[in-house]
Design a protein around this motif. Structure first.
Motif, short mmCIF file in Angstrom:
data_model
loop_
_atom_site.label_atom_id
_atom_site.label_comp_id
_atom_site.label_asym_id
_atom_site.label_seq_id
_atom_site.Cartn_x
_atom_site.Cartn_y
_atom_site.Cartn_z
N GLU A 168 0.66 -1.38 -0.25
CA GLU A 168 0.01 -0.22 -0.48
C GLU A 168 0.87 1.18 0.40
N THR A 169 2.00 1.39 0.94
CA THR A 169 2.71 2.27 1.21
C THR A 169 3.20 2.51 -0.19
N LEU A 170 3.88 1.84 -1.33
CA LEU A 170 4.63 1.71 -2.50
C LEU A 170 3.16 1.73 -4.11
N TYR A 171 2.01 2.15 -3.25
CA TYR A 171 1.24 1.92 -4.25
C TYR A 171 0.91 1.21 -5.14
N CYS A 172 0.40 -0.55 -4.79
CA CYS A 172 0.85 -0.95 -5.67
C CYS A 172 0.00 -2.66 -4.54
N TYR A 173 -0.46 -3.75 -5.57
CA TYR A 173 -1.40 -4.87 -4.81
C TYR A 173 -1.36 -5.72 -5.49
N GLU A 174 -1.79 -6.68 -5.00
CA GLU A 174 -1.31 -7.90 -5.29
C GLU A 174 -2.07 -8.49 -5.82
N THR A 175 -1.65 -9.37 -7.11
CA THR A 175 -2.49 -10.02 -8.09
C THR A 175 -2.20 -11.45 -7.85
N TYR A 176 -3.45 -12.09 -8.15
CA TYR A 176 -3.28 -13.60 -7.64
C TYR A 176 -3.94 -14.85 -8.99
N GLU A 177 -2.98 -15.79 -9.04
CA GLU A 177 -3.04 -16.76 -10.21
C GLU A 177 -4.55 -17.22 -10.52
N PRO A 178 -5.42 -17.54 -10.81
CA PRO A 178 -6.93 -17.25 -10.93
C PRO A 178 -6.66 -19.01 -11.30
N PHE A 179 -8.35 -19.52 -10.90
CA PHE A 179 -8.20 -20.91 -11.17
C PHE A 179 -9.82 -21.27 -11.93
N PHE A 180 -10.02 -22.31 -12.05
CA PHE A 180 -11.19 -22.32 -12.75
C PHE A 180 -12.03 -22.85 -11.54
N HIS A 181 -13.31 -22.46 -11.76
CA HIS A 181 -14.19 -23.19 -10.42
C HIS A 181 -15.72 -23.02 -10.64
N ILE A 182 -16.50 -24.11 -10.14
CA ILE A 182 -17.93 -23.13 -10.74
C ILE A 182 -18.16 -23.61 -9.00
N GLY A 183 -19.91 -22.36 -9.32
CA GLY A 183 -20.02 -22.59 -7.99
C GLY A 183 -19.27 -21.12 -6.99
N ILE A 184 -19.58 -20.90 -5.98
CA ILE A 184 -18.92 -20.21 -5.24
C ILE A 184 -19.59 -20.04 -3.66
N PHE A 220 -20.88 -30.08 -1.33
CA PHE A 220 -20.44 -28.72 -1.74
C PHE A 220 -21.18 -27.20 -2.76
N SER A 221 -20.08 -26.33 -2.31
CA SER A 221 -21.18 -25.29 -3.02
C SER A 221 -20.23 -24.41 -3.31
N MET A 222 -19.27 -25.44 -4.13
CA MET A 222 -17.93 -24.72 -4.97
C MET A 222 -16.78 -26.04 -4.93
N ILE A 223 -17.20 -25.95 -7.09
CA ILE A 223 -15.80 -26.92 -6.97
C ILE A 223 -14.66 -26.07 -7.95
N ILE A 224 -13.11 -26.66 -7.37
CA ILE A 224 -12.19 -26.32 -7.66
C ILE A 224 -11.27 -26.84 -8.84
N TYR A 225 -10.96 -26.55 -9.96
CA TYR A 225 -10.49 -26.89 -10.67
C TYR A 225 -8.12 -26.56 -9.90
N GLY A 226 -7.79 -27.33 -9.10
CA GLY A 226 -6.54 -27.80 -8.87
C GLY A 226 -5.51 -27.66 -9.75
N GLU A 227 -6.14 -27.74 -10.73
CA GLU A 227 -4.35 -28.44 -11.98
C GLU A 227 -3.46 -28.64 -11.01
N GLY A 228 -3.24 -29.75 -9.96
CA GLY A 228 -2.36 -30.81 -9.53
C GLY A 228 -1.16 -29.24 -9.35
N ASN A 229 0.09 -28.88 -8.97
CA ASN A 229 0.64 -28.56 -7.53
C ASN A 229 0.02 -26.95 -8.30
N LYS A 230 -0.43 -26.39 -8.98
CA LYS A 230 -0.53 -25.01 -9.19
C LYS A 230 -1.38 -24.73 -8.46
N ILE A 231 -2.58 -25.23 -7.49
CA ILE A 231 -3.40 -25.12 -6.92
C ILE A 231 -2.53 -23.78 -5.46
#
Length: 348
Positions: A168-184, A220-231
């Motif tokens: 925040e001090t450096l005026y930047c934000y963290e980004t996240y690698e997305p995953f495929f999913h159904i439901g939330i 289960f209300s949400m299913i996530i594709y882990g994609e191996g170790n990528k999760i």
């Protein structure tokens, strides 16, 4: 790095400095703090000490295999003492007011290694202004250091912590690698299932769309594709999606790597992470006489897996893993999953 290398050289009685030996001693001293740029930093430190006439290479020394700029053997010429007074004065007078120098005043060696980056951060802060646009962490890292991955690295995070600064001090934000999913999952105590492999994810997704989403009385209300170790890299995307404190369940291959992924996920998660035990029991029952795979034996992961989950055939399962054998989760196919679902009465 330069100060640490110099200290190690000064500590040894021999006049000959072997880079291979020095490398091992330095790694041992750094422990978990060995950076991805270790060999580059080591070479830079050696070149700096050579320029200061502290060491010189043997004439017939071979080139160091990790960096062609330096040699495998050097001889000591003289010792260099760090001017601690100058470093302290620099810390107290040179940097932006938002930078805390208390840590580095007590760790001058570390400051000596990182001072160029501290200066870069200070110069950036001096140029900041109200309502300055935010950039992603890698974009800001490239702007400040010309190294797009530094701020997000372990070393970069440690530097910010030492200076008591934030993204925040450096005026930047963290980004996240997305995953495929159904439901939330939107409320606490809901259940999420993470599936290691693509085909099994699509099978469970198909059942989910048929309104089949409960096994072992776990809905289960949400299913996530882990994609191996990528999760293990994309897991924090849950925060980006606004998922609260929920229960996480994992379903992966019954093999050394599948269990290791589950273990890594447990270590990085602040949420509860368990397996769907019935899936693993059925998967093991569906095992075939497949050739063994050469996978790393993560002793801690295997031990914890069987400590947390009690199986009647535990010894047989452990021996199976020890022999390098495996059962892919595809062994539990869509029709088996359909029959295993809560409330199922027939195979469609």
């Amino acid at each position: 790095m330069e100060i640490k290398v110099e200290k190690l050289i000064n500590e040894q009685k021999q006049k000959t400095v072997s880079l291979i030996t020095l490398e091992k001693r330095l790694k041992k001293r750094l422990g978990d703090e060995v950076s991805p740029w270790f060999y580059k930093e080591l070479a830079n430190a050696i070149l700096a000490l050579e320029e200061k006439d502290i060491i010189e290479p043997f004439k017939n020394a071979k080139t160091y295999s990790r960096d062609a700029r330096i040699k495998e053997k050097y001889k000591k010429k003289k010792a260099l003492m760090v001017d601690e007074k100058t470093l302290k004065q620099e810390l107290l007078t040179s940097f932006h007011q938002n930078i805390s120098v208390s840590y580095y005043l007590k760790h001058l060696e570390e400051y000596h290694d990182m001072k160029e980056k501290v200066k870069m951060i200070s110069e950036f802060l001096k140029g900041c202004y109200e309502n300055m646009p935010y950039l992603s962490v890698n974009e800001r890292s490239y702007e400040i250091f010309e190294e797009e991955k530094f701020l997000a690295s372990k070393e970069g995070k440690k530097l910010l912590a030492n200076l008591k600064l934030s993204l925040e001090t450096l005026y930047c934000y963290e980004t996240y690698e997305p995953f495929f999913h159904i439901g939330i999952a939107r409320t606490k105590n809901e259940n999420i299932l993470i599936v290691e492999n693509k085909d099994t994810y699509f099978s469970i997704k198909k059942l989910f769309l048929e309104n089949i989403h409960s096994w072992d009385n776990i809905k289960f209300s949400m299913i996530i594709y882990g994609e191996g170790n990528k999760i293990t890299r994309s897991y924090e995307y849950l925060d980006e999606l606004g998922v609260p404190d929920v229960n996480i369940y994992y379903f992966g291959d019954f093999d050394r790597e599948g269990i290791a992924i589950y273990h890594r996920l447990q270590k990085i998660s602040e949420r509860s992470v368990k397996i769907v035990k019935s899936f693993y029991l059925r998967m093991f029952n569906e095992r075939k006489n497949k050739p063994a795979k050469d996978q790393y034996w993560n002793k801690e992961a295997i031990k914890n897996f069987f400590k947390e989950n009690k199986f009647r055939d535990e010894k047989i399962m452990k021996d199976y893993l020890a022999a390098g054998k495996y059962v892919p989760q595809e062994a539990v196919n869509i029709e088996i999953l359909r029959r295993m679902a809560d409330g199922a009465t027939k195979t469609l």
